[in-house]
Design a protein around this motif. Sequence first.
Motif, PDB file in Angstrom:
ATOM      1  N   GLY A 104     -34.984   9.683  59.139  1.00 27.09           N
ATOM      2  CA  GLY A 104     -34.654  10.304  57.862  1.00 27.09           C
ATOM      3  C   GLY A 104     -34.443  11.798  58.004  1.00 27.09           C
ATOM      4  O   GLY A 104     -33.850  12.272  58.972  1.00 27.09           O
ATOM      5  N   SER A 105     -34.982  12.564  57.074  1.00 24.32           N
ATOM      6  CA  SER A 105     -34.818  14.013  57.072  1.00 24.32           C
ATOM      7  C   SER A 105     -35.859  14.627  56.147  1.00 24.32           C
ATOM      8  O   SER A 105     -36.224  14.032  55.121  1.00 24.32           O
ATOM      9  N   VAL A 106     -36.305  15.827  56.487  1.00 28.17           N
ATOM     10  CA  VAL A 106     -37.213  16.529  55.580  1.00 28.17           C
ATOM     11  C   VAL A 106     -36.516  16.883  54.273  1.00 28.17           C
ATOM     12  O   VAL A 106     -37.186  17.200  53.286  1.00 28.17           O
ATOM     13  N   GLU A 134     -30.275  10.301  49.100  1.00 25.18           N
ATOM     14  CA  GLU A 134     -30.115   9.027  49.813  1.00 25.18           C
ATOM     15  C   GLU A 134     -31.202   8.832  50.864  1.00 25.18           C
ATOM     16  O   GLU A 134     -31.728   7.727  51.024  1.00 25.18           O
ATOM     17  N   LYS A 135     -31.564   9.890  51.582  1.00 29.01           N
ATOM     18  CA  LYS A 135     -32.623   9.759  52.579  1.00 29.01           C
ATOM     19  C   LYS A 135     -33.953   9.397  51.914  1.00 29.01           C
ATOM     20  O   LYS A 135     -34.730   8.595  52.436  1.00 29.01           O
ATOM     21  N   ASP A 136     -34.223   9.954  50.755  1.00 29.42           N
ATOM     22  CA  ASP A 136     -35.436   9.610  50.030  1.00 29.42           C
ATOM     23  C   ASP A 136     -35.372   8.175  49.526  1.00 29.42           C
ATOM     24  O   ASP A 136     -36.367   7.428  49.602  1.00 29.42           O
ATOM     25  N   ARG A 137     -34.229   7.776  49.041  1.00 30.56           N
ATOM     26  CA  ARG A 137     -34.062   6.408  48.533  1.00 30.56           C
ATOM     27  C   ARG A 137     -34.279   5.390  49.657  1.00 30.56           C
ATOM     28  O   ARG A 137     -34.931   4.359  49.465  1.00 30.56           O
ATOM     29  N   LEU A 156     -39.247   8.151  59.968  1.00 31.99           N
ATOM     30  CA  LEU A 156     -39.661   9.449  60.496  1.00 31.99           C
ATOM     31  C   LEU A 156     -38.638  10.484  60.046  1.00 31.99           C
ATOM     32  O   LEU A 156     -37.431  10.252  60.151  1.00 31.99           O
ATOM     33  N   HIS A 157     -39.138  11.629  59.576  1.00 33.76           N
ATOM     34  CA  HIS A 157     -38.280  12.616  58.922  1.00 33.76           C
ATOM     35  C   HIS A 157     -38.339  13.958  59.648  1.00 33.76           C
ATOM     36  O   HIS A 157     -39.242  14.764  59.411  1.00 33.76           O
ATOM     37  N   PRO A 158     -37.375  14.191  60.551  1.00 34.54           N
ATOM     38  CA  PRO A 158     -37.368  15.454  61.298  1.00 34.54           C
ATOM     39  C   PRO A 158     -36.954  16.640  60.439  1.00 34.54           C
ATOM     40  O   PRO A 158     -36.246  16.510  59.437  1.00 34.54           O
ATOM     41  N   GLY A 159     -37.388  17.820  60.906  1.00 36.33           N
ATOM     42  CA  GLY A 159     -36.882  19.062  60.347  1.00 36.33           C
ATOM     43  C   GLY A 159     -35.535  19.391  60.961  1.00 36.33           C
ATOM     44  O   GLY A 159     -34.765  18.502  61.324  1.00 36.33           O
ATOM     45  N   HIS A 160     -35.234  20.676  61.115  1.00 38.31           N
ATOM     46  CA  HIS A 160     -33.942  21.110  61.655  1.00 38.31           C
ATOM     47  C   HIS A 160     -33.979  20.944  63.173  1.00 38.31           C
ATOM     48  O   HIS A 160     -34.644  21.696  63.883  1.00 38.31           O
ATOM     49  N   ILE A 161     -33.275  19.931  63.656  1.00 35.48           N
ATOM     50  CA  ILE A 161     -33.392  19.522  65.055  1.00 35.48           C
ATOM     51  C   ILE A 161     -32.708  20.543  65.969  1.00 35.48           C
ATOM     52  O   ILE A 161     -31.576  20.966  65.725  1.00 35.48           O
ATOM     53  N   ASP A 225     -44.348   6.627  56.393  1.00 34.04           N
ATOM     54  CA  ASP A 225     -43.323   7.637  56.638  1.00 34.04           C
ATOM     55  C   ASP A 225     -44.006   8.901  57.136  1.00 34.04           C
ATOM     56  O   ASP A 225     -45.138   9.196  56.775  1.00 34.04           O
ATOM     57  N   PHE A 226     -43.304   9.628  58.009  1.00 41.36           N
ATOM     58  CA  PHE A 226     -43.905  10.771  58.684  1.00 41.36           C
ATOM     59  C   PHE A 226     -42.930  11.949  58.702  1.00 41.36           C
ATOM     60  O   PHE A 226     -41.736  11.769  58.973  1.00 41.36           O
TER      61      PHE A 226
END
Length: 328
Positions: A104-106, A134-137, A156-161, A225-226
Motif C-alpha cells: 500500500g502507501s502511507v 484507493e490504497k485505504d479502500r 504493508l504501507h511504505p513511506g517515500h521509497i 496492516d503495517f
Amino acid sequence: MRIVVIGGSGHVGTFLVPRLVRAGHEVVTISRGTRQPYVPAPEWQQVRQVTADRRQEDLAGTFAGRVAGLGADVVVDMLCYRSESALALVEALRGRVGHLLHCGSVWRHGPSRKVPITEDGAGAADPVGEYGIEKDRIARMLKAETAAGGLVTTSLHPGHIVGPGWHPVGPLGNFDPTTWYTLSAGRPLRMPGSGTELMHHVHADDVAQAFEHAIARRDAAAGEDFSIVAPTALNVRGYAEIAADWFGRTATLESVGWDAFRESTAAEHAEASWQHLSRSQCLSIDKARRLLDYAPRYEPDQAVLEAVRWLVDHGQLETAGPLVDLPG
C-alpha cells in the motif's frame, strides 16, 4: 514455498526477490518485462519471470486467473492501485493461496493532525486524492476479508521509497533535480511554507525486509496492516541542511508563500511539493517492530544519500561539486 511477486522488478522487488531466493523459496515474478531490477544480483538467475501487462489483463478480466494458475503458496502484490483489481485477485486466490500480501502507501492516511500516525489512522485526517483513497479502500477490504474467515491477507504501507537507481523525493517534496544543484552550489533555495513540514522516507531494502518478515510470520501478520518507514522523519529545513552538508555547503533557505513558489517552479514540481508537504506525515513503526520484528537499517538521510551518490556516480544527476567523503 512458491512465492509469486507481482511487479517483482520494481523498487522493492529489486531487493525482495533476492531475499526470498536466499531464504530458500521458489520465486516467480510477474511484470511487463520492460526493465531490469535496479540493482543486479546473482539470485535473479534462479527466478522464473512471467511477462504480463496487468492493466490490459485486468481490463480483459484475465489477470487474477493467471496469478491463481501459478500455484503459489504466497502472492506478493507490489503493483495494485485500484480496489476493483485487488478484489478480483482476492476472489481468484481465496481457497487456493495461503497468504496474500499487498503493498500500500502511507498516503492511505491524510494530512497529519498529530504525530506519529498509527495504522488505525489516529493522528491523521481522512485520505485525500484518488491514489490515497484507493490504497485505504484496498487495505480495509483486505482486513475485512481475513476477519471474515476468507483469504489470509496482510497490507504493508511504505513511506517515500528511496534506493539506488531512481530519484528520491527531495528536500522540497518533489523530484526537481535542480534542487540538488542549488544546494551543492551553496545558492539560496526557495522553500514553500514554514520548513517544518515532514516527509517520511524508507529504503527499498527495509521495505523488502518487512515483506520477508511478514511472510515468515504469517500468523502474526494475518489480517494486519503495517506502516513501513525509517525510524525517523525529515522536515524540509533539516533535510535541506543535511543535504547541503553532503557537498560541504551550508544551506541558505528562503521561506516563500505557496503562490510565490508556484510562480517560480514548474507546475509538476510545485504540485508534487504540495502533495507531499501538505500531508506532513510521520508514521509509527511500533506495530511492525512488535509483530514483524521489523528493524530498519537506514535512517532517512542515509537512504537518500545512497540514492544521490548512485545518481551522481552514474551521471544521472548534475551537481555543482562532488559529494564530500561521508559514510553512506
